[in-house]
Design an enzyme around this catalytic site. Structure first.
Site, PDB file in Angstrom:
ATOM      1  N   LYS A  61      30.894 -23.763 114.096  1.00 23.17           N
ATOM      2  CA  LYS A  61      31.496 -22.455 114.315  1.00 23.17           C
ATOM      3  C   LYS A  61      32.046 -21.834 113.039  1.00 23.17           C
ATOM      4  CE  LYS A  61      33.036 -18.860 116.063  1.00 23.17           C
ATOM      5  NZ  LYS A  61      32.626 -18.306 114.758  1.00 23.17           N
ATOM      6  N   HIS A  83      26.345 -23.041 110.098  1.00 23.57           N
ATOM      7  CA  HIS A  83      25.314 -23.818 110.781  1.00 23.57           C
ATOM      8  C   HIS A  83      23.923 -23.541 110.190  1.00 23.57           C
ATOM      9  CE1 HIS A  83      23.185 -26.022 113.768  1.00 23.57           C
ATOM     10  NE2 HIS A  83      23.072 -25.108 114.696  1.00 23.57           N
ATOM     11  N   CYS A  90      30.175 -17.896 118.888  1.00 19.45           N
ATOM     12  CA  CYS A  90      28.859 -18.318 118.378  1.00 19.45           C
ATOM     13  C   CYS A  90      28.974 -18.797 116.932  1.00 19.45           C
ATOM     14  CB  CYS A  90      27.875 -17.152 118.402  1.00 19.45           C
ATOM     15  SG  CYS A  90      27.793 -16.303 119.999  1.00 19.45           S
ATOM     16  N   SER A  91      28.248 -19.859 116.616  1.00 21.47           N
ATOM     17  CA  SER A  91      28.170 -20.282 115.219  1.00 21.47           C
ATOM     18  C   SER A  91      27.306 -19.272 114.461  1.00 21.47           C
ATOM     19  CB  SER A  91      27.570 -21.685 115.124  1.00 21.47           C
ATOM     20  OG  SER A  91      26.277 -21.713 115.686  1.00 21.47           O
ATOM     21  N   CYS A 135      17.881 -28.005 115.709  1.00 23.61           N
ATOM     22  CA  CYS A 135      19.198 -28.088 115.069  1.00 23.61           C
ATOM     23  C   CYS A 135      19.640 -29.537 114.879  1.00 23.61           C
ATOM     24  CB  CYS A 135      20.229 -27.328 115.886  1.00 23.61           C
ATOM     25  SG  CYS A 135      19.599 -25.758 116.494  1.00 23.61           S
TER      26      CYS A 135
END
Lengths: 386, 386
Positions: free
Chosen positions: B330, B334, B208-209, B85
């Site tokens: 978020k 993402h 969670c994103s 990421c």
């Protein structure tokens, strides 16, 4: 920009290494390189790793962090570079630039691929992700098919024969037989190639490099510091990188790889030398036709004359320009991410005079040529013993 | 080392973009960045691309070559960087170093991921390749599970509450509602978070994103040339990168990410500033707990006080240190490879005063913080309007 030297090299054996994991392989190569350089490892302030598709082959992305962790170098910036089969060559170039520009003072470059943990069709499919997914691989074009198109065209344009293609494999197997780390260490004949299983006309099984596991690593530092560690100093005198269209159908001419031409021009210019000054070269022979293209595009032979040069033995160890003394991708093996770094290691061995029975006499300047896919990316490096 | 400026930014919308392909997305972002910079594109002599797992998500490796080809920049050296990421952040750093050291004079950095072409379980599995395959993901540990361990420990050590975690998501959704490119543009309440589906205790769906498609691109050139193109010059004043162990179980303390601490120290030192000098920051909030960790590890708050800071509103757009004005991972979304580059784009907008309804007043210095996996890699950048 500072001058940069290669002060250490490390190689695992290449082959079907089922007893060794991805991290085992890269760690083994890294430790061997550290030992060869005579450093403790704590001097390393930067890591670059070339790997094509660890995500698909072994379910592991985040390869840079993995390598730093496995090597006990936690904290050190670690960057993974991907450029299909040229991943190792591009990682080496990034590392070279990082040292040359003063960003890092001691860098280890690794290259690694663990390809035999998946079934062979999945290996072929994963390799096909280096082609244009939407315009080539989606329609079933795999690399043997794409290189078969190139070979057919080269035969049509320049009269290259089926036997000349085979002679590339014969030469490289003869060289591989002399290399203790090679995947294949047996000599083959032209007849062996011509009678091997057809893959994609005109290419047969023995025209193709194998699916291999393996890793390679090299250590770079500024030239001015190199004599602290070794008296056989190998200096990087040229570095080039270029890209081309991903799909073959977008090119004017599929018998030349523009990326090779551009990257090698960049490297020759920096090194202030001509192709004829090269004493030994490792070129990207993923298929027999690829070596012929490379020796032409790199300027060793005129376009169309690469196949005749092989037939005449000019590219053998005792020829005018020895090509792939290691056995090349064909016989040494082709763990894709490792290949570009392993090429550097072979040239360093040649320039240090440590290549044993495959030593090229008086080799002073060597070149590496690493391409991705069907040449959409390319890295060329030139090294000289000082 | 030369000073380097960001002279152009381009963003696609983030979200489930089924009508756009991987190459559509990165090309759109690149063209927008070129237009924003006011260049023709032909000035570009280097390309860097961050992408985590195009090989698994869309069956396409060789991403650097694809981008050069799609952008009409065939020939130009193009290098793909992967660090899970943090791929975008590391690609940006490589590009910055390439311009700073004089290797390139005009570089485009892209970040891209196309995650919604696979089913959601495969997306989760692919994201899990950023963890330690042999010691974490093989045994079923996915990222929600790993961050749940971190959250639980932070609650135990520092008294962080379930509600405080929720407040991170509430703030970031409020910001995302102001961002036309955000994946989610709806405000949510603490109750919404607390009543959303459980994922891994204590984390719920709204902690969670999301899994997103999207791309971002920025253009870099030497600072001395920047005024030719723009009068809102944003200079890169600090860059840091570090690694940590891949697996959580190898760390002394899972409530702090050493890679964040090391990378930010490197960046602050280069920029000659302290955390209190930062006016606005984009940090890596893949889960609500991750933003709290980041604001502590970056030095905005003491360890253990990040959760209280959110509760008190200190990280809101009008707070003392506005965090994730874009909506963060978020709410903005993402698309993993794009994230690090999109963070740069948001900070550039803030520093240029172009962030519209989410503008931070008098923002002069901004920071980006991009991590891979559970912090095994990290890139931190500091930018200043000049």
């Amino acid at each position: 920009m500072r001058d940069v030297a290669v002060i250490g090299i490390g190689l695992t054996k290449f082959g079907e290494l089922w007893e060794k994991s991805f991290r085992d392989l890269i760690t083994e190569a890294g430790i061997k390189a550290i030992e060869d350089a005579g450093i403790s490892g704590r001097e390393i302030d930067g890591i670059y790793v070339g790997s094509m598709s660890a995500g698909r082959f072994v379910g592991q992305e985040h390869v840079g962090a993995l390598v730093a962790d496995s090597a006990g170098l936690t904290g050190v910036p670690s960057t993974r570079v991907e450029s299909a089969c040229a991943s190792g060559g591009l990682a080496f170039r990034q590392a070279y630039l990082a040292v040359a520009s003063g960003i890092h003072d001691m860098v280890v470059v690794g290259g690694v691929e663990k390809m035999t943990d998946v079934v062979s069709t999945e290996a072929t499919n994963t390799l096909a992700t280096a082609a244009d997914q939407e315009w080539e691989s989606f329609f079933g074009a795999t690399f043997p098919a794409l290189y078969a198109l190139i070979a057919t065209r080269h035969m049509y344009e320049y009269g290259t024969t089926r036997e000349q293609l085979a002679q590339v494999a014969v030469k490289n197997h003869a060289n591989g037989a002399l290399n203790p780390n090679a995947h294949f260490r047996r000599k083959i004949s032209v007849d062996d190639v011509l009678n091997s299983s057809p893959v994609a006309y005109p290419l047969r099984l023995l025209d193709c490099s194998p699916v291999s596991d393996g890793a390679a690593a090299v250590i770079l530092c500024p030239l001015k510091d190199a004599k602290k560690y070794t008296d056989k100093i190998v200096k990087i005198i040229g570095s080039g990188q270029a890209s081309d269209t991903l799909a073959l159908h977008s090119r004017d001419d599929i018998c030349t790889f523009k990326s090779t031409v551009l990257a090698s021009k960049m490297a020759y210019k920096q090194a202030k030398i001509k192709p004829k000054d090269i004493d030994v070269a490792e070129v990207h022979d993923c298929f027999t036709i690829a070596e012929i293209l490379a020796t032409e595009d790199l300027g060793f032979f005129k376009k169309g004359e690469g196949s005749k040069a092989v037939e005449e033995g000019l590219t053998e160890i005792n020829g005018t320009i020895p090509i792939n003394t290691s056995g090349g991708l064909k016989a040494k093996g082709h763990p894709v991410g490792a290949t570009g770094v392993a090429q550097i290691a072979e040239i360093v061995m040649q320039l240090r005079g440590e290549a044993d029975r495959r030593q090229v006499k008086d080799a002073e300047i060597g070149l590496t040529h690493n391409i991705g896919g069907s040449g959409a990316s390319c890295a060329v490096h030139i090294l000289e013993v000082v």
